[in-house]
Design a protein around this motif. Structure first.
Motif, PDB file in Angstrom:
ATOM      1  N   LEU A  83       0.826  -1.211   0.000  1.00 18.57           N
ATOM      2  CA  LEU A  83       0.000   0.000   0.000  1.00 18.57           C
ATOM      3  C   LEU A  83       0.858   1.258   0.000  1.00 18.57           C
ATOM      4  O   LEU A  83       0.503   2.262  -0.640  1.00 18.57           O
ATOM      5  N   LEU A  84       1.983   1.230   0.691  1.00 19.55           N
ATOM      6  CA  LEU A  84       2.877   2.391   0.685  1.00 19.55           C
ATOM      7  C   LEU A  84       3.511   2.586  -0.692  1.00 19.55           C
ATOM      8  O   LEU A  84       3.737   3.718  -1.134  1.00 19.55           O
ATOM      9  N   LEU A  85       3.799   1.479  -1.379  1.00 16.00           N
ATOM     10  CA  LEU A  85       4.305   1.595  -2.748  1.00 16.00           C
ATOM     11  C   LEU A  85       3.227   2.129  -3.683  1.00 16.00           C
ATOM     12  O   LEU A  85       3.515   2.926  -4.587  1.00 16.00           O
ATOM     13  N   PHE A  86       1.979   1.698  -3.476  1.00 11.83           N
ATOM     14  CA  PHE A  86       0.874   2.278  -4.245  1.00 11.83           C
ATOM     15  C   PHE A  86       0.753   3.775  -3.954  1.00 11.83           C
ATOM     16  O   PHE A  86       0.403   4.564  -4.842  1.00 11.83           O
ATOM     17  N   LEU A  87       1.039   4.164  -2.720  1.00 11.67           N
ATOM     18  CA  LEU A  87       1.018   5.586  -2.371  1.00 11.67           C
ATOM     19  C   LEU A  87       2.063   6.350  -3.173  1.00 11.67           C
ATOM     20  O   LEU A  87       1.786   7.463  -3.658  1.00 11.67           O
ATOM     21  N   LEU A  88       3.253   5.786  -3.328  1.00 14.03           N
ATOM     22  CA  LEU A  88       4.276   6.448  -4.137  1.00 14.03           C
ATOM     23  C   LEU A  88       3.820   6.557  -5.588  1.00 14.03           C
ATOM     24  O   LEU A  88       4.042   7.585  -6.251  1.00 14.03           O
ATOM     25  N   GLY A  89       3.165   5.497  -6.086  1.00 17.00           N
ATOM     26  CA  GLY A  89       2.608   5.571  -7.439  1.00 17.00           C
ATOM     27  C   GLY A  89       1.545   6.643  -7.551  1.00 17.00           C
ATOM     28  O   GLY A  89       1.508   7.418  -8.514  1.00 17.00           O
ATOM     29  N   ALA A  90       0.671   6.703  -6.542  1.00 16.24           N
ATOM     30  CA  ALA A  90      -0.387   7.714  -6.542  1.00 16.24           C
ATOM     31  C   ALA A  90       0.191   9.113  -6.376  1.00 16.24           C
ATOM     32  O   ALA A  90      -0.354  10.086  -6.909  1.00 16.24           O
ATOM     33  N   ALA A  91       1.306   9.235  -5.643  1.00 14.46           N
ATOM     34  CA  ALA A  91       1.945  10.544  -5.473  1.00 14.46           C
ATOM     35  C   ALA A  91       2.436  11.093  -6.806  1.00 14.46           C
ATOM     36  O   ALA A  91       2.471  12.311  -7.006  1.00 14.46           O
ATOM     37  N   GLY A  92       2.804  10.196  -7.714  1.00 12.79           N
ATOM     38  CA  GLY A  92       3.209  10.644  -9.042  1.00 12.79           C
ATOM     39  C   GLY A  92       2.030  11.154  -9.845  1.00 12.79           C
ATOM     40  O   GLY A  92       2.031  12.283 -10.349  1.00 12.79           O
ATOM     41  N   LYS A  93       0.993  10.348  -9.970  1.00 12.55           N
ATOM     42  CA  LYS A  93      -0.164  10.750 -10.774  1.00 12.55           C
ATOM     43  C   LYS A  93      -0.936  11.892 -10.130  1.00 12.55           C
ATOM     44  O   LYS A  93      -1.442  12.783 -10.823  1.00 12.55           O
ATOM     45  N   SER A  94      -1.081  11.875  -8.810  1.00 12.30           N
ATOM     46  CA  SER A  94      -1.911  12.871  -8.127  1.00 12.30           C
ATOM     47  C   SER A  94      -1.096  13.989  -7.495  1.00 12.30           C
ATOM     48  O   SER A  94      -1.618  14.730  -6.658  1.00 12.30           O
TER      49      SER A  94
END
Length: 741
Positions: A306-317
């Motif tokens: 989930l924290l890695l998904f957060l890093l992915g989301a930090a890029g797009k969002s």
């Protein structure tokens, strides 16, 4: 009223039949992108406009039908789709599996599309706002020679965003995720002959690749975790959600481990501990026994994913640490900012976590990290916006700040309010960006708000719609932004995360500062642009209003910024009394997350409705920021005209205007070291070892050997015969010696 209710609960097309045609929602704008991109120059400007707008309009009509279909009720039972992983059916959802997309060993991914109340809402936002932006662009880009490329990219972006929302698994979502990244690169760097604009496109592309890599690793972790769970779980695990172990494992074979159904059933069957569910073989505290993750706990792996998904989301969002690309993305045409940086792509991270809410409530650590990152990003962007003079840069940092508020809501478990703010933000921020484009269009492309002023009387339609959108984002009653933002803050204040009891209060009170800051910088933007006298530094003496294809979308979006407040009003009966319309509407989507949270006890989600006192307090916070801005920019600063500001004030302003030098810090700590290492590796590996030793070295050795051997090639037949004779003689002597020995 009953007849009207029955009308909206009866879809005009059989949901089961319509589900098979969901692919058309994506196909229409994809076809439009192909036609505009390949045949656009031959078709001409008017035909390209027609094709591009008609493609998105057709997709919007199909999205309306899909939205209608998921609300269909027949015989007292809502529409539902079969689940491949359990005996239960998924209520208020339609979907269709078009078969295996690709497989490798036991891993399988299907091409499946699904619409429920969450994705249906996003479909309407993407296609509805997207159509208005297409219409606006027909006037805004009327003098640009690259019109056919522009509309091809715009259609391509819409198709990718629809893929992201419609996909029923993480892999298909990732295809859309990458698609919007590519399309945004093309649109941000649309005017590629300008080096600065081309660089902004590259910056956005590279920054997002960092997040996308984290997204991939997170997906791989989930694949391995699902496989470990399927191998270790017993029937007691699956009885947690009324599932059958055999059916779940069969579903993994049929649809793959990254299907959202697979992940939701995993979350349902994975209790916090054996104390909460005696007899189960696998809990969050259990250790994975086999595979690459052996030795790690299920809960630990889930949190890391989930924290890695957060890093992915930090890029797009555009969240910390990857938010730096969005302000520079204003280099693209203004309608691009309205579509990508207000209504669609930047909200992908919010959609991702809302879609996987059932996993998120199993990890308070991941939730508090999301909330803290959102809070810090929102506050940082708001403070930077204070000192920006470029109208689009102010709106860019405003977008980053508002996205942070959505992440605050998601991180504290107020999922429905985060989605509501996503919708209302799409309306008023798209209106603000398009309004900024109209201001530029009528003022010879001037973007400095200190060189505008007095536009209230010269651009009345733009002024009125911009004012409505400004009041909405500021949080003034009775506009939608007030209610959606207050719903997030109320939920944050009353939700609790186990082990992080401090988070609710800290995030809430910082959120109040953010709300007041938003009111301040948006009021500043409005006052300097539309009120007062026209600046003597203006490029032209008088501004002109934009044409109707530009003003009509502004009016529609301004109206939506008002009427969307209905979704935040407590008009629907719920389990605990009346509840907001949007909370009730999204209830089927988030009900499983609420059950899992209640069962595990790790997250306490708030279900209460704000009281009158809460609304008044929120309104006073918003008004305070606006009043301070009005005092400073209408009275205090004009009275000090011609007087130099104190040195400390100039220093603070310069610090904020330069974005707190975050880009420079990244340049020094990350970019330069990476470049240095890359140059060393290039010189050592590429130039010396590969080019010199392996490539040119091999050629040099071959050439030298060839040069030496060519001396024995004389062309003299007698010499050749003599050599052959000597060789035969030598062979005979050698053979004789061997025999004698």
């Amino acid at each position: 009223m009953d007849a009207l209710k029955q009308f909206f609960m009866t879809a005009p097309v059989d949901p089961a039949v319509f589900a098979q045609s969901l692919w058309l929602i994506i196909a229409l704008p994809l076809l439009g992108a192909f036609v505009c991109g390949v045949f656009g120059k031959m078709l001409g400007r008017a035909n390209v406009y027609l094709v591009a707008c008609a493609a998105v309009a057709g997709s919007f009509i199909l999205s309306v039908l899909a939205f209608w279909a998921v609300s269909h009720v027949e015989g007292g039972s809502p529409v539902a789709m079969e689940s491949a992983f359990s005996a239960g059916r998924i209520r208020y959802a339609i979907g269709y599996d078009y078969g295996t997309w690709f497989s490798a060993g036991d891993f399988r991914v299907n091409f499946g599309l699904m619409v429920d109340h969450l994705s249906g809402t996003l479909l309407l936002v993407i296609t509805g706002v997207g159509f208005l932006i297409h219409l606006y662009s027909t006037s805004y880009m009327e003098h640009d020679e690259g019109y056919w490329r522009y509309f091809a990219y715009l259609n391509l972006f819409v198709a990718a965003m629809l893929t992201l929302v419609l996909g029923d698994n993480l892999v298909l979502l990732f295809v859309g995720w990458e698609g919007v990244g590519m399309a945004s690169y093309l649109l941000i760097g649309f005017w590629y002959t300008d080096n600065a604009k081309a660089w902004a496109g590259r910056k956005a592309f590279v920054t997002n690749r960092v997040g996308d890599f984290a997204f991939l690793i997170a997906s791989f972790l989930l694949v391995m975790m699902v496989a470990a769970f399927a191998g270790q779980a017993n029937q007691a695990n699956f009885s947690q959600g009324g599932n059958q172990g055999e059916r779940y494992r069969a579903g993994l074979v049929e649809k793959g481990p990254l299907s959202f159904q697979a992940l939701e059933n995993l979350a349902t069957a994975l209790p916090v501990s054996t104390d909460k569910a005696p007899g189960v073989a696998v809990t969050l505290e259990s250790t994975i026994e086999k595979g690459p993750l052996a030795g790690f706990t299920f809960g630990g792996v889930l949190t890391v994913a989930l924290l890695l998904f957060l890093l992915g989301a930090a890029g797009k969002s555009a969240q910390i640490p990857l938010y730096i690309w969005l302000p520079d993305a204003m280099a693209g045409p203004t309608p691009v900012s309205a579509l990508i940086h207000a209504a669609t792509m930047v909200t992908a991270g919010v959609y991702l976590f809302s879609r996987m809410s059932y996993l998120l409530v199993l990890s308070p650590t991941a939730m508090v990290t999301i909330a803290v990152i959102g809070t810090a990003t929102s506050l940082l962007a708001a403070l930077i916006a204070f000192a920006q003079d470029d109208i689009k840069k102010v709106l860019a940092y405003s977008t980053v700040s508002q996205l942070g508020i959505m992440f605050m809501g998601v991180g504290m478990g107020v999922f429905w309010a985060a989605v509501l703010h996503l919708v209302t933000h799409a309306f008023f921020k798209a209106c603000l960006f398009l309004g900024a484009g109209s201001v530029m269009h009528g003022n010879a492309d001037e973007t400095d708000i200190k060189k505008l002023g007095g536009l209230r009387t010269e651009m009345r339609w733009t002024w009125a719609t911009f004012l409505v959108a400004t009041l909405a984002i500021t949080g003034i009653v009775p506009l939608s932004g007030f209610f959606s933002k207050d719903a997030i803050y109320h939920g944050i204040h009353h939700s609790h995360l186990a082990g992080y009891e401090w988070a609710a209060g800290a995030v809430y009170y910082v959120g109040l500062v953010i709300a007041a800051s938003t009111a301040f910088y948006m009021s500043r933007l409005y006052l300097l642009t539309f009120e007062g006298k026209r600046s003597p530094e203006a490029k032209i003496a008088h501004a002109h209003e934009s044409a109707w294809p530009m003003t009509m979308p502004l009016v529609v979006l301004a109206v939506l910024s008002v009427v969307a407040l209905v979704y935040a009003l407590p008009l629907m009966p719920g389990r605990n009394g009346m509840q907001p319309v949007m909370e009730n509407f999204l209830g089927p989507v988030f009900s499983n997350a609420e059950r899992i949270a209640a069962r595990g006890g790790l997250v306490e989600l708030d279900r209460s409705v704000p009281k009158l006192g809460d609304y008044i307090f929120a309104w006073l916070v918003a008004v305070s920021g606006g009043v301070v801005a009005a005092f400073l920019y209408l009275k205090f600063f004009p009275s000090k005209a011609g007087q130099p500001a104190p040195a400390w004030a100039r220093g603070v302003r310069r610090f904020a205007q330069n974005k707190f030098y975050v880009d420079e810090v990244y340049e020094f700590l990350i970019i330069r070291p990476v470049k240095t290492v890359s140059i060393v590796l290039f010189k050592l590996l590429d130039t010396l070892i590969i080019d010199t030793v392996l490539v040119r070295g091999t050629a040099w050795v071959t050439a030298r050997v060839g040069s030496a051997l060519r001396y024995v090639q004389t062309g003299d037949a007698q010499a050749y015969a003599a050599v052959m004779a000597l060789a035969l003689l030598g062979g005979a002597v050698y053979a004789l010696i061997q025999v004698l020995q």
